[in-house]
Design a protein around this motif. Structure first.
Motif, PDB file in Angstrom:
ATOM      1  N   VAL A 144       0.826  -1.212   0.000  1.00  0.00           N
ATOM      2  CA  VAL A 144       0.000   0.000   0.000  1.00  0.00           C
ATOM      3  C   VAL A 144       0.856   1.257   0.000  1.00  0.00           C
ATOM      4  CG1 VAL A 144      -1.621   1.325   1.409  1.00  0.00           C
ATOM      5  CG2 VAL A 144      -1.981  -1.125   1.050  1.00  0.00           C
ATOM      6  N   ARG A 145       1.961   1.239   0.758  1.00  0.00           N
ATOM      7  CA  ARG A 145       2.788   2.436   0.902  1.00  0.00           C
ATOM      8  C   ARG A 145       3.345   2.887  -0.436  1.00  0.00           C
ATOM      9  NH1 ARG A 145       6.189   0.364   6.221  1.00  0.00           N
ATOM     10  NH2 ARG A 145       4.386   0.193   7.618  1.00  0.00           N
ATOM     11  N   VAL A 152      -5.672   2.329  -4.248  1.00  0.00           N
ATOM     12  CA  VAL A 152      -5.840   1.281  -3.242  1.00  0.00           C
ATOM     13  C   VAL A 152      -7.318   1.036  -2.951  1.00  0.00           C
ATOM     14  CG1 VAL A 152      -5.298   0.584  -0.878  1.00  0.00           C
ATOM     15  CG2 VAL A 152      -3.611   1.840  -2.223  1.00  0.00           C
ATOM     16  N   TRP A 153      -8.081   2.119  -2.811  1.00  0.00           N
ATOM     17  CA  TRP A 153      -9.511   2.005  -2.525  1.00  0.00           C
ATOM     18  C   TRP A 153     -10.300   2.700  -3.632  1.00  0.00           C
ATOM     19  CZ3 TRP A 153      -6.157   3.652   1.508  1.00  0.00           C
ATOM     20  CH2 TRP A 153      -5.906   2.691   2.482  1.00  0.00           C
ATOM     21  N   ILE A 154     -11.489   2.193  -3.897  1.00  0.00           N
ATOM     22  CA  ILE A 154     -12.346   2.805  -4.907  1.00  0.00           C
ATOM     23  C   ILE A 154     -13.069   3.981  -4.261  1.00  0.00           C
ATOM     24  CG2 ILE A 154     -14.151   2.388  -6.621  1.00  0.00           C
ATOM     25  CD1 ILE A 154     -11.578   0.791  -7.004  1.00  0.00           C
ATOM     26  N   VAL A 155     -12.413   5.122  -4.254  1.00  0.00           N
ATOM     27  CA  VAL A 155     -12.944   6.318  -3.601  1.00  0.00           C
ATOM     28  C   VAL A 155     -12.628   7.534  -4.462  1.00  0.00           C
ATOM     29  CG1 VAL A 155     -12.802   5.432  -1.237  1.00  0.00           C
ATOM     30  CG2 VAL A 155     -10.801   6.560  -2.260  1.00  0.00           C
ATOM     31  N   ASN A 499     -15.377  -1.590  -5.968  1.00  0.00           N
ATOM     32  CA  ASN A 499     -14.148  -2.271  -6.379  1.00  0.00           C
ATOM     33  C   ASN A 499     -14.477  -3.562  -7.123  1.00  0.00           C
ATOM     34  OD1 ASN A 499     -11.438  -2.855  -6.623  1.00  0.00           O
ATOM     35  ND2 ASN A 499     -11.294  -3.801  -4.610  1.00  0.00           N
ATOM     36  N   LYS A 500     -15.447  -4.323  -6.600  1.00  0.00           N
ATOM     37  CA  LYS A 500     -15.836  -5.575  -7.243  1.00  0.00           C
ATOM     38  C   LYS A 500     -16.420  -5.321  -8.621  1.00  0.00           C
ATOM     39  CE  LYS A 500     -16.570 -10.019  -7.353  1.00  0.00           C
ATOM     40  NZ  LYS A 500     -15.439 -10.974  -7.379  1.00  0.00           N
ATOM     41  N   MET A 501     -17.202  -4.249  -8.753  1.00  0.00           N
ATOM     42  CA  MET A 501     -17.816  -3.938 -10.038  1.00  0.00           C
ATOM     43  C   MET A 501     -16.767  -3.579 -11.077  1.00  0.00           C
ATOM     44  SD  MET A 501     -21.091  -1.525 -10.719  1.00  0.00           S
ATOM     45  CE  MET A 501     -21.909  -1.540 -12.329  1.00  0.00           C
ATOM     46  N   GLN A 502     -15.751  -2.821 -10.659  1.00  0.00           N
ATOM     47  CA  GLN A 502     -14.674  -2.478 -11.587  1.00  0.00           C
ATOM     48  C   GLN A 502     -13.908  -3.726 -12.026  1.00  0.00           C
ATOM     49  OE1 GLN A 502     -12.098   0.655 -10.343  1.00  0.00           O
ATOM     50  NE2 GLN A 502     -13.660   2.237 -10.556  1.00  0.00           N
TER      51      GLN A 502
END
Length: 568
Positions: A144-145, A152-155, A499-502
């Protein structure tokens, strides 16, 4: 720079060279360079060849030199020495090494904390992410770093608390419940703060605390307080049913054949007095079945008491189950246990595999003899209680892992009910979606017709590790974000499903296009055969697991295996 002849006598040198030797040009010219640099290694390097990167020690100074040879005439020549003082660079390197050691030490310290920590810089790049954060999010800190939050996150800037705090410069406090890949619900309490260097906004930091156990303990304490006080007001305020229950078989929402068979088995088992073992993953509705069985049984007018065995330490659970007598331990009073409180009714022991094996042995004795003895008392009390126990894993796996005594399993499992996971009965997803939308839309005062087609497709293909409980949480969460929209869309989904949809979209883009040849039924049969072959290969020929992967029953898969002449 220094010019020397073949004998090593200094012919000329510039001012920086004189400062190296802390002398003046007049005193150095004519002096042997070997007196100033008295090492055999240096003397060997003066051999009428070009040399670069020669390491030279001069007192406390560390030099690097380049040596060039020039011929003056056929018999003689001169050397040009170019020396550079590396001491300041070494000081900086040493300082950098010390800073790196200090940083590694701080990283180790922060990794020992029981709070998840994530720090980003002003560009949204993750500077630090500790071990606990990785455990809560099921991510590797090292992976992650150095990445951006979006990677990292779908945001986006509006849905990410870190980016929102960075953008607005405000401190945010929020609570969140998410599900792991094993279906376990984790509740966290997070605080996100902006980081300033002087007046400049330099980043943001989020500190997350896993409060799942505290939440469970708080709920258990509240339940115990109600039981101890005999809070009849709270019992009477429960919807429709008596004896601390809320559900009947009519409340079980389903349309699949698998659930119809399970419900029918549960209805039939309700007529007897035998103990029941209900097996099912987290969130499949095991307590709903237990309450329904009680309300369908001859014991419906007697108490129904539920206890989660994973919520309390073994010593406290033992005193809670069997009761206590004065003097059994410091502060103990005469108090009836759950077996006594459930006299004539039903006692639900949830997650029996979380109970210690020594306490399981005591429970087995109570079930065999139908008698209970309070802790610290010599009096034996006859009991008439039907026990329903639940397991969130396969019984044989629990026995093999020493989480369930084999003799207790046979005593409890007189009747065995297995509730299939949601991914194995996908026919139920549609009716459950409609039910939860109707339920929560009314409570939240919103009007929604349903899901967009691609969201419905995602729900039908998602594996739902938290099962029906997770599906309800997702629907409720989506409805909280609806404003004036008529359908639930991508923007309303939680990050894990975005994230799953992507991932699904990416898979569709990379898949080979179908070759359309023949009629539609032929194409459907061809695709069905390919999917079944892939599922059987993926599960090493296990028909039950392959059926779960495909979302069809074992019997249906057996029929299709014979139809397409596929052998396991």
């Amino acid at each position: 720079m220094i010019l020397v002849n073949e004998e090593g006598l200094i012919l000329s040198l510039n001012r920086p060279a004189t400062r190296l030797f802390t002398s003046s040009p007049s005193t150095l010219v004519g002096t042997s360079i070997f007196e100033l640099i008295p090492t055999e290694e240096f003397k060997k390097n003066l051999n009428k060849k070009q040399k670069s990167g020669v390491s030279i020690s001069l007192g406390t100074k560390q030099l690097v030199g380049n040596i060039s040879f020039f011929e003056n005439d056929p018999y003689r020549g001169i050397y040009l020495l170019i020396l550079k003082d590396l001491s300041p660079i070494q000081v900086l390197q040493n300082q950098i090494q010390e800073l790196n050691k200090t940083k590694q030490l701080f990283d180790l310290i922060l990794d020992q904390l029981e709070e998840g920590i994530c720090v980003i810089d002003e560009h949204g790049t993750i500077l630090f992410y500790n071990r606990k954060g990785g455990e809560m999010d099921a991510l590797e800190p090292e992976a992650v770093r150095g990445k951006r939050v979006h990677d990292v996150w779908i945001v986006d800037e509006n849905t990410s608390t870190l980016l929102t705090s960075l953008r607005t410069g405000r401190t945010l406090n929020h609570r969140e419940t998410q599900f792991t890949s094993h279906g376990k619900a984790i509740t966290s309490l997070a605080r996100t703060v902006p980081l300033f260097l002087g007046e400049r906004r330099a980043g943001a930091m989020e500190i997350s605390k896993d409060i799942t156990e505290q939440k469970q303990l708080a709920e258990t304490i509240m339940q115990l307080q109600k039981q101890i006080k005999g809070d009849t007001a709270s019992l009477s305020s429960l919807p429709s049913h008596k004896n601390n229950t809320r559900f009947q078989f009519e409340n079980i929402i389903f349309s699949s054949r698998e659930m119809a068979q399970t419900v029918e088995q549960a209805r039939r088992s309700a007529r007897s007095k035998s103990n029941i073992l209900i097996v099912g993953e987290t969130g499949t509705g095991k307590e709903l079945f237990a309450q329904s069985i009680h309300n369908e049984s001859p014991r419906r007018n007697s108490p129904f008491i539920a206890q989660n065995c994973a919520a309390l330490p073994e010593t406290l659970l033992e005193s809670l189950l069997f009761g206590t007598a004065i003097g059994s331990f410091t502060g103990a009073v005469d108090r009836a246990g759950l077996f006594e409180q459930a006299q004539g009714g039903t006692l639900l022991l949830d997650e029996i595999n979380s109970m210690g094996t020594s306490l399981q042995a005591k429970l087995l004795r109570v079930l065999q003899e139908r008698k209970v003895q309070r802790l610290g008392s010599s009096k034996v009390i006859d009991i008439d209680v039907r026990v329903i126990a639940t397991l969130n894993e396969e019984p044989l796996q629990a026995i093999a892992g020493d989480r369930l005594r084999e003799d207790l399993y046979y005593r409890l499992g007189v009747v065995n009910l297995e509730i299939p996971p949601l991914r194995s009965r996908k026919d139920d997803i549609r009716v459950l979606i409609d039910h939860f939308i109707a339920k929560h839309a009314e409570l939240l005062d919103v009007s929604v017709d349903g899901l967009e087609f691609d969201i419905y497709h995602l729900f039908m293909n998602y594996h739902w590790p938290g099962n029906i409980r997770q599906l309800e949480h997702v629907i409720e969460g989506c409805l909280n974000l609806v404003f004036d929209e008529r359908t639930i869309s991508y923007d309303h989904l939680p990050p894990i499903l975005k994230n799953k949809m992507q991932q699904l979209e990416q898979t569709l883009l990379t898949e080979q296009p179908l070759q359309y040849a023949g009629s539609l039924p032929e194409q459907i049969e061809k695709l069905e055969r390919i999917m079944i072959e892939q599922a059987m290969k993926k599960t090493d020929g296990n028909i039950t697991k392959a059926g779960e992967h495909l979302g069809i029953s074992r019997q249906n898969l057996n029929y299709k295996l014979k139809k397409y002449f596929i052998y396991s």
